[in-house]
Write a protein that holds these residues in place. Structure first.
Motif, PDB file in Angstrom:
ATOM      1  N   PRO A  65     -41.786 -33.985 -21.229  1.00 42.73           N
ATOM      2  CA  PRO A  65     -42.208 -34.782 -20.079  1.00 42.73           C
ATOM      3  C   PRO A  65     -42.950 -36.035 -20.554  1.00 42.73           C
ATOM      4  O   PRO A  65     -43.647 -36.000 -21.565  1.00 42.73           O
ATOM      5  N   ARG A  66     -42.764 -37.146 -19.836  1.00 37.57           N
ATOM      6  CA  ARG A  66     -43.406 -38.426 -20.140  1.00 37.57           C
ATOM      7  C   ARG A  66     -42.841 -39.084 -21.408  1.00 37.57           C
ATOM      8  O   ARG A  66     -43.511 -39.876 -22.055  1.00 37.57           O
ATOM      9  N   SER A  67     -41.598 -38.735 -21.740  1.00 36.18           N
ATOM     10  CA  SER A  67     -41.003 -39.311 -22.949  1.00 36.18           C
ATOM     11  C   SER A  67     -40.038 -40.447 -22.641  1.00 36.18           C
ATOM     12  O   SER A  67     -39.481 -41.048 -23.566  1.00 36.18           O
ATOM     13  N   GLY A  68     -39.815 -40.754 -21.358  1.00 33.18           N
ATOM     14  CA  GLY A  68     -38.889 -41.826 -20.998  1.00 33.18           C
ATOM     15  C   GLY A  68     -37.629 -41.328 -20.325  1.00 33.18           C
ATOM     16  O   GLY A  68     -36.682 -42.098 -20.118  1.00 33.18           O
ATOM     17  N   THR A  69     -37.596 -40.055 -19.941  1.00 31.65           N
ATOM     18  CA  THR A  69     -36.394 -39.496 -19.325  1.00 31.65           C
ATOM     19  C   THR A  69     -36.093 -40.160 -17.982  1.00 31.65           C
ATOM     20  O   THR A  69     -34.923 -40.345 -17.621  1.00 31.65           O
ATOM     21  N   THR A  70     -37.134 -40.535 -17.225  1.00 26.99           N
ATOM     22  CA  THR A  70     -36.904 -41.171 -15.923  1.00 26.99           C
ATOM     23  C   THR A  70     -36.239 -42.533 -16.097  1.00 26.99           C
ATOM     24  O   THR A  70     -35.324 -42.890 -15.347  1.00 26.99           O
ATOM     25  N   LEU A  71     -36.683 -43.302 -17.083  1.00 24.02           N
ATOM     26  CA  LEU A  71     -36.071 -44.608 -17.333  1.00 24.02           C
ATOM     27  C   LEU A  71     -34.600 -44.446 -17.689  1.00 24.02           C
ATOM     28  O   LEU A  71     -33.737 -45.179 -17.191  1.00 24.02           O
ATOM     29  N   VAL A  72     -34.286 -43.479 -18.534  1.00 22.44           N
ATOM     30  CA  VAL A  72     -32.892 -43.261 -18.932  1.00 22.44           C
ATOM     31  C   VAL A  72     -32.042 -42.869 -17.724  1.00 22.44           C
ATOM     32  O   VAL A  72     -30.931 -43.369 -17.539  1.00 22.44           O
ATOM     33  N   GLU A  73     -32.569 -42.001 -16.879  1.00 17.27           N
ATOM     34  CA  GLU A  73     -31.822 -41.632 -15.670  1.00 17.27           C
ATOM     35  C   GLU A  73     -31.617 -42.858 -14.774  1.00 17.27           C
ATOM     36  O   GLU A  73     -30.535 -43.040 -14.197  1.00 17.27           O
ATOM     37  N   GLN A  74     -32.644 -43.686 -14.663  1.00 12.75           N
ATOM     38  CA  GLN A  74     -32.547 -44.874 -13.813  1.00 12.75           C
ATOM     39  C   GLN A  74     -31.479 -45.828 -14.346  1.00 12.75           C
ATOM     40  O   GLN A  74     -30.721 -46.425 -13.576  1.00 12.75           O
ATOM     41  N   ILE A  75     -31.406 -45.960 -15.658  1.00 12.52           N
ATOM     42  CA  ILE A  75     -30.377 -46.805 -16.276  1.00 12.52           C
ATOM     43  C   ILE A  75     -28.987 -46.233 -15.992  1.00 12.52           C
ATOM     44  O   ILE A  75     -28.078 -46.957 -15.552  1.00 12.52           O
ATOM     45  N   LEU A  76     -28.828 -44.939 -16.241  1.00 14.70           N
ATOM     46  CA  LEU A  76     -27.520 -44.306 -16.060  1.00 14.70           C
ATOM     47  C   LEU A  76     -27.062 -44.369 -14.606  1.00 14.70           C
ATOM     48  O   LEU A  76     -25.898 -44.668 -14.312  1.00 14.70           O
ATOM     49  N   SER A  77     -27.982 -44.092 -13.679  1.00 18.42           N
ATOM     50  CA  SER A  77     -27.601 -44.041 -12.265  1.00 18.42           C
ATOM     51  C   SER A  77     -27.403 -45.426 -11.663  1.00 18.42           C
ATOM     52  O   SER A  77     -26.992 -45.546 -10.507  1.00 18.42           O
ATOM     53  N   SER A  78     -27.675 -46.469 -12.447  1.00 14.08           N
ATOM     54  CA  SER A  78     -27.350 -47.824 -12.002  1.00 14.08           C
ATOM     55  C   SER A  78     -25.841 -48.079 -12.105  1.00 14.08           C
ATOM     56  O   SER A  78     -25.330 -49.037 -11.522  1.00 14.08           O
ATOM     57  N   HIS A  79     -25.145 -47.227 -12.840  1.00 13.88           N
ATOM     58  CA  HIS A  79     -23.691 -47.317 -12.955  1.00 13.88           C
ATOM     59  C   HIS A  79     -23.053 -46.700 -11.716  1.00 13.88           C
ATOM     60  O   HIS A  79     -23.506 -45.673 -11.221  1.00 13.88           O
ATOM     61  N   SER A  80     -22.014 -47.296 -11.228  1.00 14.39           N
ATOM     62  CA  SER A  80     -21.408 -46.845  -9.967  1.00 14.39           C
ATOM     63  C   SER A  80     -20.769 -45.464 -10.063  1.00 14.39           C
ATOM     64  O   SER A  80     -20.535 -44.828  -9.029  1.00 14.39           O
ATOM     65  N   LEU A  81     -20.500 -44.988 -11.272  1.00 11.37           N
ATOM     66  CA  LEU A  81     -19.853 -43.681 -11.426  1.00 11.37           C
ATOM     67  C   LEU A  81     -20.835 -42.578 -11.817  1.00 11.37           C
ATOM     68  O   LEU A  81     -20.426 -41.483 -12.198  1.00 11.37           O
ATOM     69  N   VAL A  82     -22.121 -42.890 -11.716  1.00 12.90           N
ATOM     70  CA  VAL A  82     -23.153 -41.914 -12.112  1.00 12.90           C
ATOM     71  C   VAL A  82     -24.144 -41.726 -10.970  1.00 12.90           C
ATOM     72  O   VAL A  82     -24.656 -42.707 -10.416  1.00 12.90           O
ATOM     73  N   PHE A  83     -24.408 -40.476 -10.634  1.00 18.97           N
ATOM     74  CA  PHE A  83     -25.405 -40.159  -9.602  1.00 18.97           C
ATOM     75  C   PHE A  83     -26.621 -39.517 -10.249  1.00 18.97           C
ATOM     76  O   PHE A  83     -26.495 -38.559 -11.012  1.00 18.97           O
ATOM     77  N   GLY A  84     -27.805 -40.048  -9.951  1.00 17.71           N
ATOM     78  CA  GLY A  84     -29.040 -39.475 -10.464  1.00 17.71           C
ATOM     79  C   GLY A  84     -29.568 -38.427  -9.502  1.00 17.71           C
ATOM     80  O   GLY A  84     -30.035 -38.754  -8.411  1.00 17.71           O
TER      81      GLY A  84
END
Length: 600
Positions: free
Chosen positions: A381-400
């Protein structure tokens, strides 16, 4: 037995009755009837004895019932439960008695006794929706959520307009990760136009848990419309506005909640401290300090005030004050949770020991069997996982999908060795997990499950779903540990409330991830948080390429992603990607006695 002897026996029995020797009289009369079954006098006297005994028994029980009822009416619930024990044995089919027992047990948080009472009521009154709802609610408290679902659904089948049952069912579905159905159930509950303000507040909170701030706003606004001074509803509005990105309204609502309930507002201060810009003379600082001086003020949540003041003085650059408040808040929380690091040492050893047994039964599914591929973003926890999810889910084929609790619920027993592994169990885990995420994000190609501590279950995940993508996020060790220590995690992560425990847990996590990466050398993708934030375009493109997705520029601007984020990184991920956060702990270095010096 001659006639003369019978007369003597009857006379002796009568004498015994007069002398109160009922047992001896009964024995004599039974002896007479053994030889002369039709002797009317013996029958009559024996019946008289039995009748008298019943009258005395009824009288005694009536007195006990009156005594028990008096205890209940005086709110002496624990004493009532003791006094009613014999009554439950004597009158096991009396619904009113069991209802009182259930209510008294709930008042004293004796959930086991409440479960027994409501199970009995379901048996005695199978057509009463309230009984099924009460049993389902208690089963949630006892963490028997799967069973609770059955009874709550039954309650709604009997009474489809039962608002409390609907909100309880939504809660249970949320707990087991059935977020789509939970949201629909809660929306239906809101359409029932409920008038119970307490239940509306609970429903609003549930919408927040389900990442639906707009629905939460509807629920809380209904409460405020009926009761403008409802502090709980103003607190809920603050959280809903915060999740919806309306910081100004969030601050206004939380401050209103604090003003309405100044001695019981720790949660509001804690939420506010993550958003508000404080000045050194802000009156709320003094108010929080005064709350610590008065034991009667929100005693059970004092740790939140310590954490809030830690944040406030961090913002003001008063590092020593900030450190001491964080230290006190953590100590209170650790004492409350009674965490012992030995339990995690045992857990991590069991995970490694179990892995070869699980791997023996690893599945080998057909290519392209999964239409929606899960991406597990894992790490401390608190290692940057939220940022990575936010980056990935910015792609139209990825749902966070956020932090789903599905893996731990479905695979924990398998991962730690509480059940014997088999292909059947791995297949069941695979099928149920994929069924739960099916349809999320309108069926896009990838679904991100960002529960950081899924790192514990890597072996079970990849043995059941070898097609799954695992992204391991690793951040500066000291920054990660310090960030864990300064945050009060919802539900509590036991290791995070003591610096030595945090460091030990971090090392256990490193060791386990090293073990997994050797076991699955080509199936775990490492993201270095510091490199990602220093050179975002380079490392984001590598990440998207790993997923075999076409490039989309939106991935470079995750701060524009309008999805709801409810983790502690909520505000950070709404900013442009920035560097420097991993160095912020150094302002406290002089108070830490070199505890991070030997960390990797």
């Amino acid at each position: 037995m001659a006639r003369l002897i019978i007369e003597e026996a009857l006379t002796k029995s009568e004498l015994c009755i007069r002398q109160g020797k009922e047992v001896e009289a009964r024995q004599i009369l039974l002896l007479i009837l053994q030889h002369y079954p039709k002797n009317e006098e013996a029958h009559s006297r024996l019946l008289s004895l039995d009748s008298q005994k019943k009258v005395e028994l009824r009288s005694d029980l009536q007195a006990k019932f009156t005594e028990a009822a008096s205890l209940y009416e005086r709110d002496l619930f624990e004493e009532f439960l003791v006094a009613s024990h014999e009554l439950r044995i004597q009158f096991p089919k009396t619904p009113l008695l069991w209802k009182l027992v259930g209510e008294a047990a709930l008042k004293t948080k004796n959930f086991e006794s409440a479960e027994q009472a409501y199970r009995k009521l379901v048996e005695l009154e199978p057509g009463q929706a309230e009984n099924y709802n009460n049993l389902g609610s208690v089963l949630i408290d006892l963490q028997k959520t799967d069973e609770a679902l059955k009874y709550l659904r039954k309650a709604l089948s009997i009474n489809p307009a039962f608002f409390e049952a609907a909100s309880n069912l939504g809660n249970a579905l949320s707990i087991v990760g059935e977020t789509t159905e939970a949201l629909e159930i809660c929306k239906n509950a809101l359409r029932m136009e409920p008038t119970e303000l307490d239940r509306l507040n609970i429903l609003g909170n549930l919408f927040i848990t389900l990442n639906s701030p707009n629905e939460a706003l509807k629920a809380f606004k209904k409460v405020v419309s009926a009761d403008p001074n409802n502090a709980f509803a103003h607190h809920g509005l603050g959280l809903a506005y915060k999740d919806g990105g309306n910081t100004q309204e969030a601050i206004r609502s939380l401050e209103r909640s604090i003003s309405l309930n100044p001695n019981n507002c720790s949660n509001s201060h804690y939420a506010l401290s993550s958003m508000k810009k404080y000045s050194s003379d802000d009156p709320q600082i003094g108010q929080m300090i005064r709350m610590l001086e008065f034991p009667e003020a929100d005693q059970r949540k004092r740790h939140l005030i310590y954490f809030s003041l830690g944040r406030v003085f961090r913002q003001l650059g008063e590092w020593e004050k900030s450190f001491n408040f964080f230290l006190k808040g953590n100590k209170l929380r650790k004492d409350e949770l009674r965490y012992d690091s030995e339990q995690d040492i045992i857990l991590f050893n069991r995970l490694k020991a179990q892995s070869p047994k699980i791997r023996k039964f690893a599945l080998n599914p057909k290519p392209n069997e999964i239409t929606q591929l899960p991406i597990f973003v894992i790490g401390m926890p608190r290692s940057g996982t939220t940022l990575v999810e936010q980056i990935l889910s910015s792609h139209s084929l990825v749902f966070g999908a956020g932090e789903l609790n599905l893996v731990a619920r479905l695979a924990e027993n398998l991962s730690v060795g509480d059940v014997v592994p088999s292909q059947k169990k791995l297949q069941a885990f695979r099928n149920e997990y994929l069924e739960k995420i099916a349809g999320l994000g309108d069926g896009v190609q990838f679904v991100v499950d960002k529960m950081p501590q899924n790192f514990l279950h890597v072996c079970s995940i990849l043995s059941a779903m070898p097609e799954a993508k695992i992204i391991y996020v690793k951040r500066d060790a000291a920054a990660t540990c310090w960030s864990n220590f300064t945050l009060n995690f919802p539900g509590g992560l036991g290791y995070s409330y003591d610096l030595q425990d945090v460091v030990l847990y971090y090392r256990l996590h490193l060791d386990l991830m090293s073990f997994w990466r050797k076991l699955f050398p080509k199936q775990i993708y490492l993201v270095d948080y510091e490199l990602l934030t220093a050179h975002p375009e380079k490392h984001i493109k590598k990440l998207i390429s790993y997923l075999e997705l076409d490039w989309q520029d939106a991935c470079l601007t995750p701060e524009t992603n309008n999805r709801v984020v409810r983790t502690a990184s909520q505000r950070q991920v709404k900013r442009k990607i920035y560097t420097g956060s991993s160095r912020s702990w150094k302002a406290y270095a002089r108070f830490l006695n070199g505890i991070f010096d030997d960390l990797e």
